[in-house]
Scaffold this active site. Structure first.
Site: not given
Length: 734
Positions: A591, A679, A711
């Protein structure tokens, strides 16, 4: 190094159990009046690669204390055998009769079971009642609460698609394809929650009426007298924003009578979570923060006196903590956090590079640490600033820089996380980078008295890793003029057997960005160290645990301040640890950690030798229309968010300028990308953008696609695949 060895290491480490909940009960023995018995029942989670799934099991300990001094544990008896827990979504013990309520998944049905000492007392098929959709079992909305009479249960479920509640079929055929908003990443399909009450005597369930139409309720609990309920309501107009990992959503604390009358008990434009009722029913505490801005931030603890209806601040936001001081509240409160006398609240929170255990006294509002880990000064680097950054081959030629002569004991626990406190007995999960999670217990004593901690069961295994905490001061030219004087930190973990030619270093960057890498057990870090790498986990400015000023300092500075912080931390670690090889440095992260990893490759193309990035943000401009947290996309770039925002050329240009894609042409290091097809936080097309740029330039790149994962890439088979490929990639290119 072959795949079987790497997979074996992963299986061993991810198979180490971690506690997820605990319950405390007590009794006096008539035949031994001088003794008091406490029973601690803990539920654990454990991953099993053979099954390809995560298991739950329970285990119980018996503690013997003196009746005259019940807070002094005399003996901890060996635990009983572990018992598998299967298919349970939610469970809760009643405080008086000790009944156990369980919401269980059985095929396509959800059952509510009531268990007592003789076995199964009652079973209701909630799905067959057709009063609502699926019961929520997530940590954000989900709840299961007993009434005082223990004849009713409270929970949250998805509203039936038919408002009449008698069918799951759409009321109108023309509406069967109407888009239903939900609450984003990891909450897909959760759109319109409703509060439900089931009467255990009649077996009837009903949906409570009166919740405001623009509010989604969750985290419900009974009010004193069980004629009304408290709940948190998240406002979902004009549209829903992703809720997971976001403590900045507009919400309020409500009270709803069973007759349908609803009133708001908190402020208007705030975020609210974690209502917790005191044992005597006189006070309700809850967490409160600001709306929008940083997606996760320092929160205050509010206390509502239910008799006077007055609200006051129990623990305030900490803007700039002093070294060694409490740094603020950043995490959810456990479901039970009150002392028996209703005068103290116990909680865990980030504190610089640690996770610590704290108590606040309602009378003095003083916050004190309850852990027994000595917080000795970390290795601190005070630079004589060189140009940032020097090339790797210059590292050993730089003049010596002073490092304070102090280090952290490898046997200390770097993380203390409260699981529960009941009858003043605290159950805490402790771990460190070389020690897997273990449970400790201790009684909450009077102010000023040290807690006597007992370990219920040592971890199955511990590892001979070296770890230390570093406090890092950025050079003067990288000081933030709006938030001057901030520092940050890192946790360095090294194998016990060091390479003669120098140990390769893997820089591990957390996501968020407003989260933290505390000095706790992390199976990815442990696996890499077990396989011969040193790992540096960096808590750059903007991480939690360093005060609200640190969090705010990153707004508008992503792609610059955080990138330079990570690079400076790496140089600090290399300077103070000559056993690390500066020519073999790699970077990994997910991320925002992936965002920073790719930035570092482009901004320092001759420094890093390899990269592994999970669901990275690559182009903030193209992410704007696809993320479930569009507000954070504006905020992170330094712009105000409004629901009616329409992107402008200025905004898109600024987002692009802060993105790794602008440096992609300079990337030299081989890149491994791991993307989740489902995601909703960071579209997998972000990683694909970088993949295509690198492929077009002939740069080494490999992409792993997980079509059923989101995610966090949290499926067990995904995690095993990612670990294997990451290690092989690092071994190949380092």
């Amino acid at each position: 190094m072959d795949s079987e060895l790497i997979t074996g290491v992963f299986a061993e480490l991810c198979g180490l159990p971690a506690p997820v909940s605990a319950h405390v009960s007590s009794e006096e023995l008539p035949e031994l009046p001088e003794l008091r018995v406490y029973k601690v029942t803990a539920e654990w989670s454990q991953s099993d690669l053979v099954r390809g799934s995560r298991l739950r099991f329970s285990q119980q300990w018996t503690l013997i204390a003196d009746s005259n001094d019940p807070r002094s544990i005399r003996t901890v008896l060996p635990p009983g055998p572990c018992a598998a827990v299967s298919g349970e979504l939610l469970s809760e013990l009643s405080p008086i009769q000790g009944l156990r309520a369980v919401v269980r998944e059985m095929g396509s049905h959800q059952l509510l079971e009531i268990w007592d000492c003789h076995g199964l007392r009652k079973c209701l098929n909630l799905s067959a009642l057709k009063m609502h959709g699926r019961v929520y079992d997530d940590a954000l909305f989900g709840c299961l609460s007993w009434s005082e009479c223990e004849n009713k249960l409270l929970y949250v479920a998805e509203k039936s698609k038919n408002s009449a509640g008698d069918s799951e079929e759409p009321a109108c055929r023309k509406d069967q394809s109407v888009y239903r908003e939900d609450w984003g990443e990891a909450l897909s399909g959760k759109s319109v929650p409703v509060i439900c009450v089931v009467d255990l005597q009649s077996g009837a369930a009903r949906v409570l009426q009166g919740v405001p139409a623009d509010v989604s309720p969750g985290q419900a609990l009974w009010a004193p007298g069980s004629q009304s309920v408290f709940f948190v309501g998240w406002y979902h107009e004009p549209f829903r924003l992703g809720l997971k990992f976001c403590s900045n959503r507009r919400s309020a604390l409500f009270k709803l009578d069973l007759s349908g009358h609803c009133e708001c008990l908190s402020g208007d434009n705030v975020s609210v979570s974690c209502p917790r009722l005191s044992p005597d029913g006189s006070v309700l505490i809850y967490l409160q923060g600001k709306v929008f801005g940083p997606h996760n931030q320092c929160l205050c603890v509010q206390q509502l006196d239910l008799k006077s209806r007055k609200t006051s601040t129990l623990v305030d936001v900490v803007n700039r903590p002093q070294p060694g001081d409490f740094a603020g509240v950043y995490e959810a409160l456990p479901s039970r956090c009150w002392s028996a006398d209703a005068q103290r609240v116990v909680f865990s929170s980030s504190c610089r590079n640690w996770k610590d255990l704290f108590m606040v006294d309602r009378r003095s509002k003083k916050v004190t640490s309850l852990s027994d880990t000595p917080r000795v000064p970390a290795e601190s680097y005070f630079p004589h600033p060189p140009p940032l950054p020097p090339p790797p081959h210059h590292l050993h030629q730089e003049h010596h820089r002073e490092v304070e002569d102090s280090s952290e004991s490898s046997k200390a626990f770097g993380s203390w996380k409260l699981v529960t406190v009941q009858r003043d007995l605290m159950v805490v999960c402790c771990s460190s980078p070389n020690t897997p999670p273990t449970l400790r217990v201790g009684f909450l004593l009077s102010e000023g008295e040290a807690v006597s901690w007992r370990t219920l069961q040592p971890p199955v295994v511990s590892f001979d890793f070296q770890w230390t905490v570093l406090d890092v001061t950025p050079p003067p030219e990288e000081d933030n003029s709006l938030y001057s004087g901030l520092d940050f930190g890192a946790v360095l973990v090294k194998p016990s057997l060091l390479h003669e030619t120098g140990t390769p270093l893997v820089v591990f960057i957390h996501g968020g960005p407003h989260s933290q890498f505390p000095a706790e057990w992390n199976y990815t870090t442990a696996g890499l160290v077990e396989l011969g790498f040193a790992v540096l986990m960096v808590n750059y400015r903007g991480s939690t645990g360093f005060g609200q000023d640190s969090i705010l300092s990153l707004i508008g500075q992503i792609g610059s301040q955080d990138v330079k912080d990570v690079q400076w931390a790496v140089l600090t670690a290399l300077q103070s640890n000559k056993t690390l090889d500066p020519e073999r440095v790699a970077v990994i992260g997910g991320s925002h950690g992936g965002f920073l990893s790719c930035h570092l490759l482009g901004q320092y193309p001759d420094f890093y030798r390899a990269c592994a990035a999970r669901n990275p943000v690559i182009n903030a401009a193209t992410l704007l229309g696809t993320s479930d947290i569009v507000d954070w996309r504006y905020t992170s770039a330094g712009f105000q968010f409004s629901y009616d925002n329409i992107p402008t050329a200025e905004v898109l240009a600024a987002m692009l300028e802060k993105s790794p894609i602008t440096h992609a042409a300079k990337i030299k290091a081989p890149v491994l990308l791991m993307l989740g097809g489902k995601d909703r936080r960071v579209s997998p097309h972000q990683g694909l953008e970088l993949y295509k740029v690198l492929k077009s330039r002939g740069s080494p790149v490999r992409l792993l696609w997980f079509p059923e994962d989101g995610h966090s890439l949290s499926r067990l088979d995904t995690q095993a695949d990612c670990f294997l490929n990451t290690v092989l990639w690092l071994k190949q290119h380092l």
